[in-house]
Design a protein around this motif. Sequence first.
Motif, PDB file in Angstrom:
ATOM      1  N   SER A 190     -77.888  -2.560 -28.587  1.00 24.59           N
ATOM      2  CA  SER A 190     -78.646  -3.783 -28.801  1.00 24.59           C
ATOM      3  C   SER A 190     -80.149  -3.544 -28.792  1.00 24.59           C
ATOM      4  N   SER A 191     -80.620  -2.628 -27.939  1.00 30.83           N
ATOM      5  CA  SER A 191     -82.058  -2.414 -27.777  1.00 30.83           C
ATOM      6  C   SER A 191     -82.649  -1.461 -28.794  1.00 30.83           C
ATOM      7  N   TYR A 192     -81.861  -0.512 -29.287  1.00 28.74           N
ATOM      8  CA  TYR A 192     -82.427   0.520 -30.153  1.00 28.74           C
ATOM      9  C   TYR A 192     -81.730   0.627 -31.508  1.00 28.74           C
ATOM     10  N   VAL A 193     -80.415   0.663 -31.527  1.00 26.39           N
ATOM     11  CA  VAL A 193     -79.696   0.842 -32.790  1.00 26.39           C
ATOM     12  C   VAL A 193     -79.735  -0.437 -33.619  1.00 26.39           C
ATOM     13  N   ARG A 194     -79.526  -1.569 -32.997  1.00 31.37           N
ATOM     14  CA  ARG A 194     -79.518  -2.841 -33.718  1.00 31.37           C
ATOM     15  C   ARG A 194     -80.840  -3.139 -34.429  1.00 31.37           C
ATOM     16  N   PRO A 195     -82.011  -2.971 -33.784  1.00 30.72           N
ATOM     17  CA  PRO A 195     -83.268  -3.200 -34.523  1.00 30.72           C
ATOM     18  C   PRO A 195     -83.431  -2.278 -35.724  1.00 30.72           C
ATOM     19  N   TRP A 196     -83.038  -1.009 -35.560  1.00 32.51           N
ATOM     20  CA  TRP A 196     -83.121  -0.080 -36.687  1.00 32.51           C
ATOM     21  C   TRP A 196     -82.202  -0.521 -37.812  1.00 32.51           C
ATOM     22  N   ALA A 197     -80.986  -0.935 -37.473  1.00 34.10           N
ATOM     23  CA  ALA A 197     -80.037  -1.373 -38.500  1.00 34.10           C
ATOM     24  C   ALA A 197     -80.545  -2.622 -39.209  1.00 34.10           C
ATOM     25  N   TYR A 198     -81.143  -3.528 -38.470  1.00 30.72           N
ATOM     26  CA  TYR A 198     -81.720  -4.723 -39.093  1.00 30.72           C
ATOM     27  C   TYR A 198     -82.849  -4.340 -40.046  1.00 30.72           C
ATOM     28  N   ALA A 199     -83.715  -3.429 -39.620  1.00 32.83           N
ATOM     29  CA  ALA A 199     -84.839  -3.012 -40.469  1.00 32.83           C
ATOM     30  C   ALA A 199     -84.336  -2.389 -41.764  1.00 32.83           C
ATOM     31  N   GLU A 200     -83.322  -1.539 -41.672  1.00 39.54           N
ATOM     32  CA  GLU A 200     -82.779  -0.904 -42.870  1.00 39.54           C
ATOM     33  C   GLU A 200     -82.101  -1.922 -43.786  1.00 39.54           C
ATOM     34  N   SER A 201     -81.391  -2.871 -43.197  1.00 38.19           N
ATOM     35  CA  SER A 201     -80.722  -3.885 -44.018  1.00 38.19           C
ATOM     36  C   SER A 201     -81.737  -4.800 -44.684  1.00 38.19           C
ATOM     37  N   TYR A 202     -82.846  -5.095 -44.007  1.00 45.69           N
ATOM     38  CA  TYR A 202     -83.892  -5.909 -44.623  1.00 45.69           C
ATOM     39  C   TYR A 202     -84.513  -5.177 -45.816  1.00 45.69           C
ATOM     40  N   ILE A 203     -84.655  -3.865 -45.688  1.00 55.79           N
ATOM     41  CA  ILE A 203     -85.197  -3.075 -46.787  1.00 55.79           C
ATOM     42  C   ILE A 203     -84.270  -3.132 -47.997  1.00 55.79           C
ATOM     43  N   LEU A 204     -82.968  -3.010 -47.752  1.00 55.94           N
ATOM     44  CA  LEU A 204     -82.005  -3.079 -48.854  1.00 55.94           C
ATOM     45  C   LEU A 204     -82.022  -4.457 -49.498  1.00 55.94           C
ATOM     46  N   ASP A 205     -82.104  -5.500 -48.677  1.00 58.63           N
ATOM     47  CA  ASP A 205     -82.166  -6.853 -49.235  1.00 58.63           C
ATOM     48  C   ASP A 205     -83.429  -7.039 -50.067  1.00 58.63           C
ATOM     49  N   ALA A 206     -84.549  -6.493 -49.569  1.00 58.00           N
ATOM     50  CA  ALA A 206     -85.809  -6.621 -50.310  1.00 58.00           C
ATOM     51  C   ALA A 206     -85.750  -5.857 -51.625  1.00 58.00           C
ATOM     52  N   GLN A 207     -85.123  -4.694 -51.600  1.00 57.63           N
ATOM     53  CA  GLN A 207     -84.971  -3.931 -52.835  1.00 57.63           C
ATOM     54  C   GLN A 207     -84.129  -4.685 -53.849  1.00 57.63           C
ATOM     55  N   ALA A 208     -83.072  -5.323 -53.369  1.00 54.89           N
ATOM     56  CA  ALA A 208     -82.209  -6.076 -54.277  1.00 54.89           C
ATOM     57  C   ALA A 208     -82.961  -7.244 -54.909  1.00 54.89           C
ATOM     58  N   GLU A 209     -83.901  -7.830 -54.141  1.00 57.08           N
ATOM     59  CA  GLU A 209     -84.640  -8.968 -54.674  1.00 57.08           C
ATOM     60  C   GLU A 209     -85.812  -8.542 -55.542  1.00 57.08           C
ATOM     61  N   ALA A 210     -86.440  -7.391 -55.209  1.00 57.75           N
ATOM     62  CA  ALA A 210     -87.687  -7.022 -55.880  1.00 57.75           C
ATOM     63  C   ALA A 210     -87.480  -6.165 -57.116  1.00 57.75           C
ATOM     64  N   GLU A 211     -86.463  -5.336 -57.120  1.00 59.97           N
ATOM     65  CA  GLU A 211     -86.313  -4.388 -58.221  1.00 59.97           C
ATOM     66  C   GLU A 211     -85.579  -5.003 -59.412  1.00 59.97           C
ATOM     67  N   LEU A 212     -85.999  -4.612 -60.586  1.00 62.12           N
ATOM     68  CA  LEU A 212     -85.300  -4.952 -61.825  1.00 62.12           C
ATOM     69  C   LEU A 212     -84.836  -3.647 -62.441  1.00 62.12           C
ATOM     70  N   ASN A 213     -83.817  -3.053 -61.844  1.00 64.19           N
ATOM     71  CA  ASN A 213     -83.346  -1.747 -62.259  1.00 64.19           C
ATOM     72  C   ASN A 213     -82.249  -1.924 -63.306  1.00 64.19           C
ATOM     73  N   THR A 214     -82.561  -1.617 -64.524  1.00 66.50           N
ATOM     74  CA  THR A 214     -81.595  -1.819 -65.608  1.00 66.50           C
ATOM     75  C   THR A 214     -80.442  -0.834 -65.559  1.00 66.50           C
ATOM     76  N   ASN A 215     -80.583   0.237 -64.825  1.00 69.48           N
ATOM     77  CA  ASN A 215     -79.490   1.205 -64.730  1.00 69.48           C
ATOM     78  C   ASN A 215     -78.240   0.590 -64.109  1.00 69.48           C
ATOM     79  N   ARG A 216     -78.431  -0.466 -63.340  1.00 71.26           N
ATOM     80  CA  ARG A 216     -77.302  -1.093 -62.669  1.00 71.26           C
ATOM     81  C   ARG A 216     -76.712  -2.253 -63.469  1.00 71.26           C
ATOM     82  N   PHE A 217     -77.359  -2.608 -64.578  1.00 71.02           N
ATOM     83  CA  PHE A 217     -76.884  -3.738 -65.365  1.00 71.02           C
ATOM     84  C   PHE A 217     -75.684  -3.347 -66.221  1.00 71.02           C
ATOM     85  N   GLN A 218     -74.748  -4.263 -66.316  1.00 69.65           N
ATOM     86  CA  GLN A 218     -73.615  -4.108 -67.216  1.00 69.65           C
ATOM     87  C   GLN A 218     -73.736  -5.129 -68.345  1.00 69.65           C
ATOM     88  N   ALA A 219     -73.289  -4.731 -69.510  1.00 75.17           N
ATOM     89  CA  ALA A 219     -73.412  -5.611 -70.678  1.00 75.17           C
ATOM     90  C   ALA A 219     -72.505  -6.822 -70.541  1.00 75.17           C
TER      91      ALA A 219
END
Length: 360
Positions: A118-147
């Motif tokens: 709770s004191s050490y692993v959980r904050p790190w996991a939250y920070a990493e998950s926030y980064i992934l969420d931000a990447q999903a919202e900010a990036e327009l990566n066409t490599n992941r698009f399907q027709a």
Amino acid sequence: MKLIERYIAREISLPFTVVILILVGLFASFISARLLAGAVTETLGVSALLKLVFLKTLIALEVLIPIALYISVIIGLGRLSRDQELNIIRTMGVSGTRIVLTVLTVAIPVGLISGMLSSYVRPWAYAESYILDAQAEAELNTNRFQAGRFYGSEKTGRVVYVRSKNDTDKEMQNIFHYIKKKEGSEIVIAKQARQIQPSAKEERPHILLSDGVVYELSKTASIDDVIQFEKMTYFIDSDYVLNYRRKAATTRTLWESAQPRDIAELQWRLSRPLSAILMALIAVTFIRISPRQDKTERTYLAAALVFAAYYNLSGLARTWVEQGVVGSIPGVWWLDLLMLTGLGMYALLSNKKRLFARTQ
């Protein structure tokens, strides 16, 4: 530790291992299904999806571990009680206090592990998950698009559609792009598009659009703008800013803060070890040392209700501290103090009953 204590500890530890594995598996499966339903795989990719499932499972361990411990104590001591082994252990001179101390030899290490997570692993996991969420919202990566599929984001208000795509040369045909803005909205329609990788580190990734039209729809202006183009470069905003998130903040940062929300988060983290140990002690009270009849189903129901009530009250205590209803003292600790007082009164009443029974 003597033989009897080791035996009791084993009867608790084995169910704990099985239960925690089952809970982790169920939670990971639930999160995976939820993320797949939300099209996270298409937005981030399979590897990022697996990482996100792993991170969210780490975050949930602070709750799953106390649940597993609580269940394992009830299962382990319940089996000993049903098979009359606890009665035999009592006749051998092992008191109820020694049984409780044996439970604590399992609960305290588990509680410390829960506190570290709770004191050490959980904050790190939250920070990493926030980064992934931000990447999903900010990036327009066409490599992941399907027709032939729409890709949208509620947070950014972006909608993208590609009718056809050539994965070999990374070319796309008939592109539709909609983005919601504060002053209005923008629609880009192009016949062709190609994502260009940056040649230098300082250059941002961008998409080259060909033969298209840009519609600038304004909320305030009476006339909208229409721009035709042969070639247009659309830069991908790959930079994202993470605002301060207290769940991802380090424990030291929270310790130095005087904000009620930060104090509530800090006290929540520090209370996790005590919470796990308390729940183990509460589980012991559901096991009768000398039961006259089997009341397993009733015991499990009562235990589930108590556990649900405790965790709902824990969330309420944290909310009160966040909102300033309760100060940093007693903070979230009032609930734990209340539970400790209740356990102490239960122990005193049990001892009085035993003394009264012996005098009869």
